[in-house]
Motif scaffolding. Sequence first.
Motif, short mmCIF file in Angstrom:
data_model
loop_
_atom_site.label_atom_id
_atom_site.label_comp_id
_atom_site.label_asym_id
_atom_site.label_seq_id
_atom_site.Cartn_x
_atom_site.Cartn_y
_atom_site.Cartn_z
N VAL A 61 0.82 -1.21 0.00
CA VAL A 61 0.00 0.00 0.00
C VAL A 61 0.86 1.26 0.00
N GLY A 62 2.11 1.15 -0.43
CA GLY A 62 3.02 2.28 -0.42
C GLY A 62 2.57 3.45 -1.27
N CYS A 63 3.29 4.57 -1.15
CA CYS A 63 2.90 5.81 -1.83
C CYS A 63 2.81 5.66 -3.35
N THR A 64 3.80 5.00 -3.94
CA THR A 64 3.80 4.84 -5.40
C THR A 64 2.61 4.02 -5.85
N ALA A 65 2.29 2.94 -5.11
CA ALA A 65 1.15 2.10 -5.48
C ALA A 65 -0.15 2.87 -5.33
N MET A 66 -0.33 3.55 -4.22
CA MET A 66 -1.58 4.27 -3.98
C MET A 66 -1.79 5.39 -5.00
N ASP A 67 -0.71 6.02 -5.43
CA ASP A 67 -0.83 7.16 -6.35
C ASP A 67 -0.87 6.76 -7.82
N HIS A 68 -0.26 5.61 -8.17
CA HIS A 68 -0.07 5.34 -9.60
C HIS A 68 -0.46 3.92 -10.05
N ILE A 69 -1.05 3.11 -9.17
CA ILE A 69 -1.28 1.72 -9.53
C ILE A 69 -2.20 1.58 -10.74
N ASN A 70 -3.12 2.52 -10.96
CA ASN A 70 -4.02 2.43 -12.11
C ASN A 70 -3.64 3.40 -13.23
N THR A 71 -2.50 4.08 -13.08
CA THR A 71 -2.07 5.03 -14.10
C THR A 71 -1.43 4.29 -15.28
N VAL A 72 -1.78 4.70 -16.47
CA VAL A 72 -1.20 4.11 -17.67
C VAL A 72 0.15 4.79 -17.91
N MET B 32 1.43 12.02 4.71
CA MET B 32 0.11 12.32 4.15
C MET B 32 -0.63 11.10 3.63
N HIS B 33 0.05 9.96 3.59
CA HIS B 33 -0.58 8.72 3.15
C HIS B 33 -1.63 8.32 4.18
N PRO B 34 -2.88 8.12 3.79
CA PRO B 34 -3.93 7.88 4.80
C PRO B 34 -3.67 6.68 5.70
N ILE B 35 -3.17 5.59 5.15
CA ILE B 35 -2.91 4.41 5.97
C ILE B 35 -1.70 4.62 6.87
N PHE B 36 -0.63 5.17 6.30
CA PHE B 36 0.56 5.43 7.11
C PHE B 36 0.29 6.49 8.18
N LEU B 37 -0.51 7.51 7.82
CA LEU B 37 -0.85 8.54 8.80
C LEU B 37 -1.65 7.94 9.96
N SER B 38 -2.57 7.04 9.64
CA SER B 38 -3.34 6.37 10.69
C SER B 38 -2.42 5.58 11.61
N ALA B 39 -1.43 4.90 11.01
CA ALA B 39 -0.48 4.13 11.82
C ALA B 39 0.37 5.06 12.69
N ILE B 40 0.79 6.19 12.14
CA ILE B 40 1.60 7.15 12.90
C ILE B 40 0.79 7.71 14.06
N LEU B 41 -0.46 8.06 13.81
CA LEU B 41 -1.31 8.60 14.87
C LEU B 41 -1.59 7.53 15.93
N GLY B 42 -1.82 6.29 15.49
CA GLY B 42 -2.03 5.20 16.44
C GLY B 42 -0.82 4.96 17.30
N LEU B 43 0.37 4.99 16.67
CA LEU B 43 1.61 4.81 17.41
C LEU B 43 1.81 5.94 18.42
N THR B 44 1.50 7.16 17.99
CA THR B 44 1.63 8.31 18.90
C THR B 44 0.71 8.17 20.10
N ALA B 45 -0.54 7.76 19.83
CA ALA B 45 -1.49 7.57 20.92
C ALA B 45 -1.01 6.49 21.90
N TRP B 46 -0.46 5.40 21.35
CA TRP B 46 0.05 4.33 22.22
C TRP B 46 1.20 4.81 23.08
N LEU B 47 2.12 5.57 22.49
CA LEU B 47 3.27 6.08 23.25
C LEU B 47 2.82 7.01 24.37
N ILE B 48 1.82 7.84 24.09
CA ILE B 48 1.29 8.72 25.13
C ILE B 48 0.67 7.90 26.25
#
Length: 446
Positions: A110-121, A351-367
């Motif tokens: 689900v990396g940035c290149t895949a999310m941005d360009h997987i359906n691009t010709v 800014m990647h929605p999945i990675f951002l969710s993981a970063i926010l989740g990690l931050t919440a856990w650390l707190i």
Amino acid sequence: MKPAFAYWISFVVGGVFVAWLSGRLDPHFVSDSASYLDYSFSSFDAIGRSIRTPGYPLWLLAFRSTVGLAFIPLAQVIVHATAASWFAIELRRQGLGARDCIVAGIAIAVGCTAMDHINTVSTDAIAASVGVMVATALLRFSTAADSWWWATAVVVLSVIAIMLRPAYLFLIPWLMVAGSLLGRVHGQSWKRSLGNSLLVSVATLVPILAWMGLRLVAVNDFGILPFGHQNLAGVLVQLLSDEELRALPGDAAAMGESIVSEQQDLAAAGHTFAAGETGATMTIDARWDEMTYFVVVPAAKAIAGDDPVAQHNVIKAMNQEIIRQYPQRYMVWIAKNGRRGAWAIAADIAMHPIFLSAILGLTAWLIYAAASGIPCGGVLDNGLAMRSLTIMTLTYLLAKLGFVILTSPGIGRFSDAAAIFLPAWLAVAALQCIFPLSERKTRELG
């Protein structure tokens, strides 16, 4: 069901589902698409003069001749899911815990290149996928250096990646560096690991040189394709004033004069470039696309006509003179461009929605852990798989980004693919440091 097949089918089904859910199973055509779709196979002269290598046009031709272009996104999703699952399987084979290798594979899938360009010709996504396959085959070769089947796989996949997208020429030196380090990690002597990796690197170079030789015979141009120099020119001409462009020595002066003339014609027609301080990195980035295709390419056509090879040569000659006359400006730009690429990678991951969710989740856990007194003192696994993943992540990032910043702005589209392994490494490292007990349990169950 065998574990490897279970991994693969799970990644494919998951990848297709995510692509369908996010509307990425419909072809997305961009400005580059036409040059791949209109590629002519009528003669080797036409092939040699094309600004594209034949890899992706052949991929498109296969679908146009059979099921149609509508299936391109689905096929690219399957290729990428296959690459991600294969990488996860190889990490598992080298001893990484089941949980960690699955998370690493998902981060690549689900990396940035895949999310941005997987359906691009265009070649962005599929070349990145093949790049992951190259890395996986190299990992396998490093543990089975006497298996020349895996050496062959490394070479074939590398050539495919380069013929899909010439920006992957960085693979040739990278194979030698990363292969040597990986071989050493897996117990080989420096002499043996360097020898094996040098062999696959040279073996990859040979067919590329053969292709360049064929182009030399066909169109009198010894290069992988007549393209790329305009990317650098779109930057270099912004480092010089109009007077300095006109004052370039020799034949480059005509090109400099033509560029100034094109800019004046655009200004007279009411066109304005992005605002900003001349020579600033962000200004160069903002103006780069228009400067390349609205100024440099038309200026080259005005001098060399419609032949792409002739255009390529006049642009190349001008670039060489600019770098020769102003080497310090070019070196400063490379340094700033490297910083720009690093920022682009960090920003796109954040800014990647999945990675951002993981970063926010990690931050919440650390707190929560800090407030509750929960220890977070896990130690990174120092096994073969984690050491291999670290080498793979850092060398791939530095090699690809280093290659990009020599000729093009380090914008996200170019730099994201360099960091394709970085989210995987970060995710595994975070899991191992925060949940060390879970990791041990996972290994016992895996």
